[in-house]
Design a protein around this motif. Structure first.
Motif, PDB file in Angstrom:
ATOM      1  N   GLN A 341       0.835  -1.212   0.000  1.00 19.73           N
ATOM      2  CA  GLN A 341       0.000   0.000   0.000  1.00 19.73           C
ATOM      3  C   GLN A 341       0.870   1.262   0.000  1.00 19.73           C
ATOM      4  O   GLN A 341       0.498   2.277  -0.584  1.00 19.73           O
ATOM      5  N   VAL A 342       2.031   1.181   0.635  1.00 22.17           N
ATOM      6  CA  VAL A 342       2.936   2.330   0.663  1.00 22.17           C
ATOM      7  C   VAL A 342       3.481   2.627  -0.727  1.00 22.17           C
ATOM      8  O   VAL A 342       3.612   3.789  -1.124  1.00 22.17           O
ATOM      9  N   HIS A 343       3.792   1.595  -1.493  1.00 23.34           N
ATOM     10  CA  HIS A 343       4.390   1.756  -2.818  1.00 23.34           C
ATOM     11  C   HIS A 343       3.516   2.608  -3.742  1.00 23.34           C
ATOM     12  O   HIS A 343       3.989   3.632  -4.270  1.00 23.34           O
ATOM     13  N   LEU A 349       1.598  10.254  -4.757  1.00 22.50           N
ATOM     14  CA  LEU A 349       1.936  11.544  -4.139  1.00 22.50           C
ATOM     15  C   LEU A 349       3.004  12.269  -4.951  1.00 22.50           C
ATOM     16  O   LEU A 349       2.980  13.502  -5.065  1.00 22.50           O
ATOM     17  N   ASP A 350       3.930  11.504  -5.524  1.00 22.94           N
ATOM     18  CA  ASP A 350       4.955  12.123  -6.375  1.00 22.94           C
ATOM     19  C   ASP A 350       4.317  12.831  -7.559  1.00 22.94           C
ATOM     20  O   ASP A 350       4.703  13.952  -7.910  1.00 22.94           O
ATOM     21  N   LEU A 379      16.206  11.924  -2.945  1.00 21.69           N
ATOM     22  CA  LEU A 379      15.692  12.780  -1.878  1.00 21.69           C
ATOM     23  C   LEU A 379      14.175  12.722  -1.808  1.00 21.69           C
ATOM     24  O   LEU A 379      13.589  12.576  -0.725  1.00 21.69           O
ATOM     25  N   LYS A 380      13.520  12.825  -2.964  1.00 21.33           N
ATOM     26  CA  LYS A 380      12.056  12.793  -2.981  1.00 21.33           C
ATOM     27  C   LYS A 380      11.541  11.425  -2.534  1.00 21.33           C
ATOM     28  O   LYS A 380      10.552  11.322  -1.801  1.00 21.33           O
ATOM     29  N   HIS A 381      12.209  10.356  -2.973  1.00 16.76           N
ATOM     30  CA  HIS A 381      11.831   9.000  -2.565  1.00 16.76           C
ATOM     31  C   HIS A 381      11.901   8.860  -1.046  1.00 16.76           C
ATOM     32  O   HIS A 381      10.990   8.315  -0.421  1.00 16.76           O
ATOM     33  N   ALA A 386       9.076   8.543   4.002  1.00 19.08           N
ATOM     34  CA  ALA A 386       9.074   8.906   5.424  1.00 19.08           C
ATOM     35  C   ALA A 386       7.746   9.541   5.821  1.00 19.08           C
ATOM     36  O   ALA A 386       7.222   9.273   6.916  1.00 19.08           O
ATOM     37  N   ALA A 387       7.185  10.367   4.939  1.00 19.19           N
ATOM     38  CA  ALA A 387       5.911  11.024   5.243  1.00 19.19           C
ATOM     39  C   ALA A 387       4.778  10.012   5.330  1.00 19.19           C
ATOM     40  O   ALA A 387       3.952  10.056   6.253  1.00 19.19           O
ATOM     41  N   VAL A 388       4.729   9.070   4.379  1.00 19.18           N
ATOM     42  CA  VAL A 388       3.658   8.065   4.361  1.00 19.18           C
ATOM     43  C   VAL A 388       3.770   7.130   5.559  1.00 19.18           C
ATOM     44  O   VAL A 388       2.796   6.898   6.293  1.00 19.18           O
TER      45      VAL A 388
END
Length: 476
Positions: A341-343, A349-350, A379-381, A386-388
């Protein structure tokens, strides 16, 4: 202002899935203004998939199977064996059809760059970012629900195992019965898994999760033939008998097959991703999960009849080590379903955040190229993951029940992803094609209409439960 993209045919050489020989494949590339079509084509050809059929089926099946399978015996109790089995098969068939439509849509996107955003940019460009936002919210909500399930389930598993493996007069330590401590410990495993970039990297955890599901099937079947002491005596069993609770159990069957959010990553990573091979992946994953649901539903219902509850594993006495290990298997299944689900949440979100960035820099060719390629910078990854993960963990740590919120998210997000978008996207892509399959094009529109009806029904039912909770609970 929304940046416009258009489809440009690109001749791509790749290995044919059926005979292993290189063939010319007519693909498409989403090109922004100022982007070189030849440059994109060359870079994309180098990025072939490496996932096998087995790993693709495993990841898709693990995305499908979740805690919802525990409610299928209750679904049969609400309608009878025959209608319950038919509705389960129907929901599986509709889900397979929607996945087929998505896989065919994927061929209109850049080579190995298929996504809801890419297809929506070709069809409904102004709504593309909203589609991805809905998917991200839905996946984020489901990931939180998994953590809450882990938080509530593991202390019970520990208590059961401790009872079976130690002296009856001793109790487990207090920390071992704390759900908050357990999800904190589980995050040590989940965080590294969540940071993996490719879905295929999760294939081994998916195999473990599917083995855990097989253990639950074994429990349900064996306990029907050899009941365990302390089990609830069976109630009435009916071939056909509809009850008011059917209104609440049918949507559960519908959403139990939700997996469209991971269809495009699987399509992108599958080696030689011809439509024939994608059909094998879809058919095998849906077919195996449907069979699993049917077995659990039938044997669970035959074992307990009308007395069956909405959680079949809770019907068996945990004083048995055999059952206690089964509860642990369910926990493992949920734990290893979390990264799946995180993937998609991170990827969506990107697109949402990059959409704003790209609109602010329409003249920046580098931004447009990155937007097309769909690669996340390190960095974005890192930040998005981390946010999710951090946001979901924080909510799950302090909240014990998000049932009502998640029911609304599921009614809107799951329905949109599973039925409305696949139908609308395929219909829009093919409606002006003179060589289109008219029946398939019409069927896609019917699928979108079916999804809209499910959405309206589930939303109405959830609102009714909020306004009249006592009546709603009675129906459930």
């Amino acid at each position: 202002m929304v940046q416009a993209y258009h489809a440009v045919p690109v001749s791509v050489e790749y290995e044919d899935a059926d005979n292993g020989r290189p063939t010319d494949h007519e693909g498409s590339a989403l090109l922004g203004s100022g982007t070189s079509g030849v440059g994109i084509a060359k870079s994309e050809v180098q990025k072939e998939g490496h996932a096998t059929l087995t790993s693709s089926v495993g990841n898709l099946a693990n995305t499908i199977i979740g805690s919802g399978m525990l409610t299928f015996p209750r679904a049969l109790a609400s309608s009878g064996i025959i209608p319950g089995m038919l509705t389960c098969a129907f929901c599986g068939a509709v889900s397979a059809f929607s996945l087929y439509l998505l896989s065919t849509c994927g061929r209109h996107a850049p080579h190995r760059r298929s996504s809801f955003f890419a297809i929506a940019t070709l069809t409904f460009p102004r709504a593309a970012v909203f589609f991805d936002a809905a998917i991200a919210i839905k996946c984020f909500g489901v990931s939180i629900s998994y953590l809450i399930i882990i938080k509530s389930l593991l202390p019970n598993v520990v208590a059961s195992l401790y009872h079976d493996l130690s002296s009856p007069d001793t109790n487990p330590p207090a920390w071992a019965l704390s759900g908050r401590i357990w999800i904190s410990l589980v995050m040590v495993v989940l965080v590294p898994l969540s940071y993996l970039r490719r879905l295929d990297s999760l294939r081994h955890t998916s195999y473990i999760a599917l083995f855990s599901c097989a253990y639950l099937v074994l429990i349900v079947v064996l306990c029907y033939f050899r009941p365990i002491e302390g089990m609830t005596p069976p109630g009435e069993v009916h071939l056909i008998k509809f009850t008011p609770s059917f209104l609440s159990t049918f949507p559960i069957q519908v959403f139990a097959f939700t997996c469209a959010q991971n269809l495009f990553p699987i399509y992108n990573e599958l080696k030689s991703n011809s439509q024939k091979r994608m059909n094998i992946v879809i058919g095998t994953a849906i077919g195996s999960t449907t069979l699993t649901y049917e077995i659990i539903a039938v044997f669970g219902y035959l074992t307990f009849g009308s007395h069956v509850s909405a959680n079949i594993i809770a019907m068996y006495p945990s004083t048995s080590l055999f059952i206690a290990v089964g509860q642990l298997a369910i926990a493992i299944l949920v734990i290893f379903s979390y990264p799946l689900q995180v993937h998609p949440c991170r990827n969506c979100l990107d697109k949402v955040f990059h959409f704003e960035s790209a609109n602010d820099k329409l003249d920046d060719e580098a931004v447009a190229d990155e937007h097309v390629a769909g690669e996340l910078t390190p960095l974005k990854h890192t930040l998005l993951t981390a946010a999710v993960v951090g946001g979901g963990f924080t909510i799950a740590y302090f909240v014990d029940n998000l049932e009502m919120v998640l029911s609304f998210v599921g009614a809107t997000g799951s329905t949109t992803i599973s039925f409305i978008l696949p139908g609308l996207l395929y219909w829009k892509l093919t409606k002006d094609d003179p060589n289109k399959n008219k029946l398939l094009n019409l069927s896609a529109l019917v699928l979108a209409g079916y999804g809209s009806l499910i959405l309206v029904f589930c939303l109405s039912y959830n609102i009714y439960n909020v306004v009249h909770p006592a009546i709603g609970n009675g129906l459930a």
